[in-house]
Design a protein around this motif. Structure first.
Motif, PDB file in Angstrom:
ATOM      1  N   SER A 100       0.839  -1.200   0.000  1.00 15.52           N
ATOM      2  CA  SER A 100       0.000   0.000   0.000  1.00 15.52           C
ATOM      3  C   SER A 100       0.872   1.248   0.000  1.00 15.52           C
ATOM      4  O   SER A 100       1.920   1.291   0.640  1.00 15.52           O
ATOM      5  N   GLY A 122      -1.126   4.290   0.068  1.00 10.87           N
ATOM      6  CA  GLY A 122      -2.100   5.275   0.513  1.00 10.87           C
ATOM      7  C   GLY A 122      -3.022   5.801  -0.553  1.00 10.87           C
ATOM      8  O   GLY A 122      -3.727   6.797  -0.324  1.00 10.87           O
ATOM      9  N   ASP A 123      -3.076   5.157  -1.711  1.00 13.77           N
ATOM     10  CA  ASP A 123      -3.948   5.611  -2.797  1.00 13.77           C
ATOM     11  C   ASP A 123      -5.382   5.795  -2.325  1.00 13.77           C
ATOM     12  O   ASP A 123      -5.935   4.956  -1.621  1.00 13.77           O
ATOM     13  N   GLY A 124      -5.999   6.911  -2.742  1.00 10.74           N
ATOM     14  CA  GLY A 124      -7.415   7.125  -2.496  1.00 10.74           C
ATOM     15  C   GLY A 124      -7.767   7.624  -1.113  1.00 10.74           C
ATOM     16  O   GLY A 124      -8.953   7.773  -0.802  1.00 10.74           O
ATOM     17  N   VAL A 125      -6.779   7.904  -0.262  1.00 13.81           N
ATOM     18  CA  VAL A 125      -7.045   8.343   1.102  1.00 13.81           C
ATOM     19  C   VAL A 125      -6.610   9.793   1.280  1.00 13.81           C
ATOM     20  O   VAL A 125      -5.538  10.197   0.814  1.00 13.81           O
ATOM     21  N   LYS A 179       1.262   8.305  -1.771  1.00 10.75           N
ATOM     22  CA  LYS A 179       0.154   8.570  -2.689  1.00 10.75           C
ATOM     23  C   LYS A 179      -1.086   9.118  -1.984  1.00 10.75           C
ATOM     24  O   LYS A 179      -2.147   9.249  -2.590  1.00 10.75           O
ATOM     25  N   VAL A 180      -0.930   9.456  -0.731  1.00 10.67           N
ATOM     26  CA  VAL A 180      -2.001  10.111   0.023  1.00 10.67           C
ATOM     27  C   VAL A 180      -2.163  11.547  -0.447  1.00 10.67           C
ATOM     28  O   VAL A 180      -1.210  12.174  -0.901  1.00 10.67           O
ATOM     29  N   ALA A 187      -3.400   5.678   7.085  1.00 13.02           N
ATOM     30  CA  ALA A 187      -3.807   5.883   5.691  1.00 13.02           C
ATOM     31  C   ALA A 187      -3.452   4.677   4.826  1.00 13.02           C
ATOM     32  O   ALA A 187      -4.236   4.282   3.941  1.00 13.02           O
ATOM     33  N   ARG A 192      -6.098   2.096   5.563  1.00 13.83           N
ATOM     34  CA  ARG A 192      -7.405   2.458   4.998  1.00 13.83           C
ATOM     35  C   ARG A 192      -7.416   2.288   3.488  1.00 13.83           C
ATOM     36  O   ARG A 192      -8.463   1.976   2.905  1.00 13.83           O
ATOM     37  N   SER A 193      -6.269   2.487   2.859  1.00 17.21           N
ATOM     38  CA  SER A 193      -6.183   2.293   1.413  1.00 17.21           C
ATOM     39  C   SER A 193      -6.227   0.810   1.047  1.00 17.21           C
ATOM     40  O   SER A 193      -6.927   0.405   0.118  1.00 17.21           O
ATOM     41  N   LYS A 194      -5.496  -0.002   1.792  1.00 24.36           N
ATOM     42  CA  LYS A 194      -5.428  -1.436   1.502  1.00 24.36           C
ATOM     43  C   LYS A 194      -6.712  -2.153   1.891  1.00 24.36           C
ATOM     44  O   LYS A 194      -7.170  -3.069   1.194  1.00 24.36           O
ATOM     45  N   PRO A 244     -10.221  -0.912   2.650  1.00 26.76           N
ATOM     46  CA  PRO A 244     -11.197   0.179   2.753  1.00 26.76           C
ATOM     47  C   PRO A 244     -12.465  -0.192   3.510  1.00 26.76           C
ATOM     48  O   PRO A 244     -13.203   0.705   3.946  1.00 26.76           O
TER      49      PRO A 244
END
Length: 406
Positions: free
Chosen positions: A52, A54-57, A122-123, A269, A272-274, A276
């Motif tokens: 992960s 942090g994509d999308g968080v 990537k957050v 984060a 939460r990304s890995k 969701p």
């Protein structure tokens, strides 16, 4: 309406911290990356980032603002809010503390191997600027409560609070924390820096908030990290390189639970990304249950280590390896060591003022903190011709009722 001032101070020593800042050419930027010992300890390239990033968080950083133009943060910083009394969208930072915290969370470096990398590169950062003891107009509002509610209402799933102050009796801040918990948001705060005050700072001590202390590179407790029964985790907080707001290419090194808080926020984060579907409570459970035990073998939780030292790679392991636990926040019923204040009349929005000495680092954060512009770290002195100047800024002691950056 009474106001809250959050005093600056990334303090390390009781007599004041030296924070080294430099506008770095490429070679030095490479060395800065090499000095990020926390990332090496976490084994990010082999055990964290393949799982992960942090994509999308979105992580809210409630702080001094964030400079979006720093070379290691470009593209990472969203429009936010400003509750400091100045007019901005949170993307203005004259102090540099918020920029530094954002870089530890979401920095992407630059070039092949230069600059600061955040633990969750990537957050996206939602900057929320609040007042500090550096001054500025005092708007008729409670900065912390308004900042937390803004973060929650604007999509942040993690809130980083590397700040502290006398918020124990602040009913509006307390309600804002409860609101964030009810909205499934992970709140993370710095325990504070002090060698004399042995109580965890607020907002970290509010029930439901992950309270973070500082660890050194060996996993031991930093000698100015505040202990207390509210302490949840330790994370790297000694000789931490981060971006500075001095310029688009400047960096700083400092000690404190501020930096530790940023690393825990980044880990939340990543989880939460890995995963969701996990609740905020389960994210906290993962970090607690995967923490490395104290070096001395002491039973956990305890007032020095909390549940142990942050371990992002273990926290990201599959569900079969880490027990997610119940969906409820495991810290929401935590007893406050200083006692829960009596309720304030419901009809009043006026935050009460706690009759206590200033929170934070007595004798350092919120007081005489020097900033040295130069090149040095951990005994290593790097000489860069033409770019090094010595600037010492003396800061007067914060007024009673102030607080500190952790």
């Amino acid at each position: 309406m009474a106001s809250r001032l959050l005093a600056r101070g990334t303090a390390a020593l009781a007599a004041g911290t030296l924070i080294w800042v430099v506008t770095a050419p490429a070679a030095l930027a490479d060395q800065i990356r090499d000095q990020q010992w926390a990332l090496k300890t976490f084994e990010v390239e082999t055990k964290v980032w393949p799982v992960s990033q942090g994509d999308g968080v979105t992580v809210a950083v409630i702080d001094s603002g964030v400079n979006p133009d720093h070379q290691d943060l470009t593209g990472q910083v969203l429009p936010g809010a400003d509750f400091s009394g100045t007019t901005s969208d949170g993307r203005v930072d004259a102090d540099g503390h918020g920029t530094g915290m954002a870089s530890l969370i979401a920095g992407h470096g630059h070039g092949a191997q230069a600059g600061v990398m955040g633990l969750a590169p990537k957050v996206k950062i939602l900057p929320i600027k609040v007042r500090t003891s550096e001054g500025g107009p005092a708007p008729e509002q409670n900065d912390l409560a308004a900042a937390i509610r803004f973060a929650v209402d604007h999509g942040a799933k993690v809130v980083n609070m590397s700040i502290g102050g006398p918020f124990r009796f602040d009913s509006q801040a307390r309600k804002a924390v409860a609101y964030a918990v009810s909205k499934d948001v992970v709140l993370i705060g710095g325990a504070g820096n002090s060698v004399t005050d042995l109580s965890v700072n607020y907002p970290a001590a509010f029930p439901g908030v992950v309270a973070v202390g500082a660890a050194d590179s060996k996993g031991g407790v930093w000698n100015s990290s505040k202990p207390g029964p509210e302490l949840t985790l330790l994370a790297p907080g000694v000789e931490i390189y981060r971006a500075s707001a001095k310029s688009q290419t400047s960096y700083a090194i400092g000690n404190g639970t501020s930096d530790s808080t940023a690393y825990v926020s980044a880990t939340a984060a990543l989880i939460r990304s890995k995963y969701p579907s996990l609740s905020a409570g389960q994210v906290i459970n993962r970090m607690i249950k995967s923490a490395a035990p104290p070096l001395d073998g002491a039973a956990v939780p305890n007032s020095n280590y909390g549940y142990g030292v942050l371990s992002p790679a273990k926290a990201l392991e599959p569900n079969s390896a880490v027990d997610n636990g119940p969906r409820e926040n495991p810290l929401v019923n935590r007893v406050e060591s200083l006692g829960t204040p009596p309720p304030v009349a419901e009809e009043s929005d006026e935050p009460s003022v706690e009759p206590m000495v200033p929170e934070g680092d007595r004798g350092s954060s919120g007081s005489g903190v020097g900033v040295v512009v130069g090149v040095a770290a951990g005994g290593l002195v790097l000489v860069v011709g033409g770019v090094v100047a010595l600037v010492v800024r003396a800061r007067r002691r914060g007024a009673a009722g102030g607080g500190s950056y952790q």
